[in-house]
Write a protein that holds these residues in place. Structure first.
Motif, PDB file in Angstrom:
ATOM      1  N   CYS A 121       7.562  -1.179  -4.121  1.00 31.78           N
ATOM      2  CA  CYS A 121       6.813  -2.021  -2.759  1.00 31.78           C
ATOM      3  C   CYS A 121       7.874  -2.497  -1.988  1.00 31.78           C
ATOM      4  CB  CYS A 121       5.882  -3.114  -3.202  1.00 31.78           C
ATOM      5  SG  CYS A 121       5.380  -4.215  -1.889  1.00 31.78           S
ATOM      6  N   GLU A 122       7.778  -2.267  -0.469  1.00 27.86           N
ATOM      7  CA  GLU A 122       8.828  -2.782   0.187  1.00 27.86           C
ATOM      8  C   GLU A 122       8.742  -4.270   0.633  1.00 27.86           C
ATOM      9  OE1 GLU A 122      10.137   0.263   3.043  1.00 27.86           O
ATOM     10  OE2 GLU A 122       8.521   1.112   2.690  1.00 27.86           O
ATOM     11  N   TYR A 123       7.538  -5.048   0.147  1.00 26.82           N
ATOM     12  CA  TYR A 123       7.517  -6.080   0.367  1.00 26.82           C
ATOM     13  C   TYR A 123       7.952  -7.213  -0.830  1.00 26.82           C
ATOM     14  CZ  TYR A 123       4.764  -4.843   4.259  1.00 26.82           C
ATOM     15  OH  TYR A 123       4.305  -3.983   5.632  1.00 26.82           O
ATOM     16  N   CYS A 124       7.416  -6.781  -1.959  1.00 27.88           N
ATOM     17  CA  CYS A 124       7.899  -7.736  -3.115  1.00 27.88           C
ATOM     18  C   CYS A 124       8.885  -7.020  -4.147  1.00 27.88           C
ATOM     19  CB  CYS A 124       6.603  -8.169  -4.003  1.00 27.88           C
ATOM     20  SG  CYS A 124       5.671  -6.626  -4.702  1.00 27.88           S
ATOM     21  N   LEU A 125       8.963  -5.752  -4.004  1.00 28.86           N
ATOM     22  CA  LEU A 125       9.989  -4.702  -4.634  1.00 28.86           C
ATOM     23  C   LEU A 125       9.457  -4.267  -6.006  1.00 28.86           C
ATOM     24  CD1 LEU A 125      13.407  -6.616  -3.700  1.00 28.86           C
ATOM     25  CD2 LEU A 125      11.940  -4.763  -2.513  1.00 28.86           C
ATOM     26  N   ILE A 126       8.039  -4.621  -6.363  1.00 28.44           N
ATOM     27  CA  ILE A 126       7.691  -3.956  -7.523  1.00 28.44           C
ATOM     28  C   ILE A 126       7.694  -2.617  -7.638  1.00 28.44           C
ATOM     29  CG2 ILE A 126       5.262  -4.223  -7.145  1.00 28.44           C
ATOM     30  CD1 ILE A 126       4.817  -5.246 -10.273  1.00 28.44           C
ATOM     31  N   PRO A 127       8.080  -1.933  -8.831  1.00 30.12           N
ATOM     32  CA  PRO A 127       8.009  -0.432  -8.985  1.00 30.12           C
ATOM     33  C   PRO A 127       6.685  -0.136  -9.134  1.00 30.12           C
ATOM     34  CG  PRO A 127       9.710  -1.333 -10.430  1.00 30.12           C
ATOM     35  CD  PRO A 127       8.779  -2.401  -9.933  1.00 30.12           C
ATOM     36  N   ASP A 128       6.345   1.127  -8.299  1.00 31.89           N
ATOM     37  CA  ASP A 128       4.933   1.831  -8.476  1.00 31.89           C
ATOM     38  C   ASP A 128       4.494   1.924  -9.930  1.00 31.89           C
ATOM     39  OD1 ASP A 128       2.501   2.546  -7.401  1.00 31.89           O
ATOM     40  OD2 ASP A 128       3.191   4.743  -7.720  1.00 31.89           O
ATOM     41  N   VAL A 129       5.301   2.125 -10.941  1.00 32.98           N
ATOM     42  CA  VAL A 129       5.306   2.447 -12.369  1.00 32.98           C
ATOM     43  C   VAL A 129       4.720   1.142 -13.053  1.00 32.98           C
ATOM     44  CG1 VAL A 129       6.478   4.528 -12.551  1.00 32.98           C
ATOM     45  CG2 VAL A 129       7.403   2.411 -13.098  1.00 32.98           C
ATOM     46  N   ALA A 130       4.986   0.046 -12.635  1.00 34.51           N
ATOM     47  CA  ALA A 130       4.819  -1.319 -13.042  1.00 34.51           C
ATOM     48  C   ALA A 130       3.338  -1.854 -12.787  1.00 34.51           C
ATOM     49  CB  ALA A 130       5.625  -2.291 -13.025  1.00 34.51           C
ATOM     50  N   TYR A 144       7.874 -10.794   7.159  1.00 32.89           N
ATOM     51  CA  TYR A 144       8.839  -9.925   6.732  1.00 32.89           C
ATOM     52  C   TYR A 144       8.307  -8.720   7.201  1.00 32.89           C
ATOM     53  CZ  TYR A 144      11.654  -7.224   3.782  1.00 32.89           C
ATOM     54  OH  TYR A 144      12.841  -6.184   3.222  1.00 32.89           O
ATOM     55  N   HIS A 145       9.476  -8.161   7.716  1.00 29.51           N
ATOM     56  CA  HIS A 145       9.210  -6.676   8.361  1.00 29.51           C
ATOM     57  C   HIS A 145      10.209  -5.666   7.664  1.00 29.51           C
ATOM     58  CE1 HIS A 145       9.507  -3.276  11.118  1.00 29.51           C
ATOM     59  NE2 HIS A 145       8.537  -3.731  11.722  1.00 29.51           N
ATOM     60  N   PRO A 146       9.985  -4.906   6.700  1.00 30.80           N
ATOM     61  CA  PRO A 146      10.705  -4.104   5.874  1.00 30.80           C
ATOM     62  C   PRO A 146      11.829  -3.168   6.813  1.00 30.80           C
ATOM     63  CG  PRO A 146       8.475  -3.296   5.522  1.00 30.80           C
ATOM     64  CD  PRO A 146       8.629  -4.562   6.401  1.00 30.80           C
ATOM     65  N   GLN A 190      13.106  -4.011   9.762  1.00 31.76           N
ATOM     66  CA  GLN A 190      14.180  -4.782  10.590  1.00 31.76           C
ATOM     67  C   GLN A 190      14.777  -5.980   9.678  1.00 31.76           C
ATOM     68  OE1 GLN A 190      11.575  -6.399  13.807  1.00 31.76           O
ATOM     69  NE2 GLN A 190      11.190  -4.257  14.599  1.00 31.76           N
ATOM     70  N   ASP A 191      14.189  -6.358   8.601  1.00 34.83           N
ATOM     71  CA  ASP A 191      14.847  -7.337   8.012  1.00 34.83           C
ATOM     72  C   ASP A 191      15.280  -7.180   6.758  1.00 34.83           C
ATOM     73  OD1 ASP A 191      13.842  -9.346   9.804  1.00 34.83           O
ATOM     74  OD2 ASP A 191      11.727  -9.348   8.934  1.00 34.83           O
ATOM     75  N   ILE A 192      16.298  -7.845   6.292  1.00 29.75           N
ATOM     76  CA  ILE A 192      16.887  -7.672   4.807  1.00 29.75           C
ATOM     77  C   ILE A 192      16.068  -8.626   3.791  1.00 29.75           C
ATOM     78  CG2 ILE A 192      19.222  -7.491   3.396  1.00 29.75           C
ATOM     79  CD1 ILE A 192      20.509  -6.820   6.383  1.00 29.75           C
ATOM     80  N   TRP A 193      15.716  -7.918   2.771  1.00 35.66           N
ATOM     81  CA  TRP A 193      14.903  -8.586   1.651  1.00 35.66           C
ATOM     82  C   TRP A 193      15.792  -9.831   1.257  1.00 35.66           C
ATOM     83  CZ3 TRP A 193      14.479 -10.412  -3.201  1.00 35.66           C
ATOM     84  CH2 TRP A 193      12.991 -10.592  -3.709  1.00 35.66           C
ATOM     85  N   HIS A 194      16.933  -9.644   0.889  1.00 35.91           N
ATOM     86  CA  HIS A 194      17.466 -10.788   0.212  1.00 35.91           C
ATOM     87  C   HIS A 194      17.805 -11.682   0.964  1.00 35.91           C
ATOM     88  CE1 HIS A 194      17.923  -8.558  -3.732  1.00 35.91           C
ATOM     89  NE2 HIS A 194      18.008  -7.502  -3.157  1.00 35.91           N
ATOM     90  N   GLU A 195      17.887 -11.523   2.250  1.00 36.87           N
ATOM     91  CA  GLU A 195      18.201 -12.706   3.263  1.00 36.87           C
ATOM     92  C   GLU A 195      16.791 -13.606   3.479  1.00 36.87           C
ATOM     93  OE1 GLU A 195      19.620 -10.866   6.897  1.00 36.87           O
ATOM     94  OE2 GLU A 195      21.509 -10.241   5.985  1.00 36.87           O
ATOM     95  N   HIS A 196      15.444 -13.036   3.026  1.00 40.89           N
ATOM     96  CA  HIS A 196      14.608 -13.915   3.255  1.00 40.89           C
ATOM     97  C   HIS A 196      13.827 -14.254   1.969  1.00 40.89           C
ATOM     98  CE1 HIS A 196      13.806 -13.014   7.527  1.00 40.89           C
ATOM     99  NE2 HIS A 196      14.637 -12.014   7.056  1.00 40.89           N
ATOM    100  N   PHE A 197      14.279 -13.807   0.714  1.00 47.52           N
ATOM    101  CA  PHE A 197      13.664 -14.035  -0.389  1.00 47.52           C
ATOM    102  C   PHE A 197      14.555 -13.987  -1.292  1.00 47.52           C
ATOM    103  CE2 PHE A 197      10.672 -11.342   1.895  1.00 47.52           C
ATOM    104  CZ  PHE A 197       9.678 -12.526   2.245  1.00 47.52           C
ATOM    105  N   ARG A 198      14.206 -14.817  -2.621  1.00 47.44           N
ATOM    106  CA  ARG A 198      15.033 -14.559  -3.753  1.00 47.44           C
ATOM    107  C   ARG A 198      14.084 -14.826  -5.050  1.00 47.44           C
ATOM    108  NH1 ARG A 198      15.560 -19.316  -6.743  1.00 47.44           N
ATOM    109  NH2 ARG A 198      15.325 -21.338  -5.852  1.00 47.44           N
ATOM    110  N   LEU A 199      14.755 -14.431  -6.116  1.00 49.67           N
ATOM    111  CA  LEU A 199      13.478 -13.941  -7.295  1.00 49.67           C
ATOM    112  C   LEU A 199      14.099 -15.063  -8.227  1.00 49.67           C
ATOM    113  CD1 LEU A 199      11.430 -12.551  -8.524  1.00 49.67           C
ATOM    114  CD2 LEU A 199      12.935 -10.841  -9.524  1.00 49.67           C
ATOM    115  N   SER A 200      13.023 -15.975  -8.791  1.00 54.33           N
ATOM    116  CA  SER A 200      13.349 -17.230  -9.496  1.00 54.33           C
ATOM    117  C   SER A 200      12.435 -16.975 -10.577  1.00 54.33           C
ATOM    118  CB  SER A 200      13.146 -18.421  -8.803  1.00 54.33           C
ATOM    119  OG  SER A 200      13.208 -19.461  -9.790  1.00 54.33           O
TER     120      SER A 200
END
Length: 111
Positions: A22-31, A84-86, A88-98
């Motif tokens: 997923c280009e928004y939350c990065l979860i793999p399709d298989v998960a 967030y626009h996948p 135009q934007d860079i994921w790690h500049e907008h979010f972090r995983l905690s």
């Protein structure tokens, strides 16, 4: 969700570009329990086109949550900010995983 037909080759291109995540939350399709969907980043009702640069691979939850929105209201400032626009934007500049939570970095660029 769009009713526009997206050709198989274009779907494959979007899926491969996203590396099946997923280009928004990065979860793999298989998960996930449901297969990822092709999302219009800018919805057709806002004149978004059905072309590679305006399409993103999206998990069902992200796609349903985003809907056709282009922006939202920042609850802390009350300002309208773009989502967030996948392309135009860079994921790690907008979010972090905690742990298992996505935390916004509050760096709204306005683009």
């Amino acid at each position: 969700m769009s009713k526009t037909y997206i050709p198989v080759a274009l779907r494959r291109q979007v899926y491969e570009r996203a590396k099946a995540c997923c280009e928004y939350c990065l979860i793999p399709d298989v998960a996930t329990f449901a297969p990822h969907e092709i999302d219009h980043i800018i919805a057709e009702k806002h004149s978004g086109r059905t072309e590679a640069e305006n399409l993103a691979l999206s998990c069902t939850l992200c796609n349903k949550h985003k809907g056709s929105d282009l922006a939202s209201v920042d609850p802390e400032t009350g300002k309208i900010v773009p989502l967030y626009h996948p392309r135009q934007d860079i994921w790690h500049e907008h979010f972090r995983l905690s742990g298992s939570e996505f935390v916004p970095l509050q760096q709204f660029s306005g683009n």
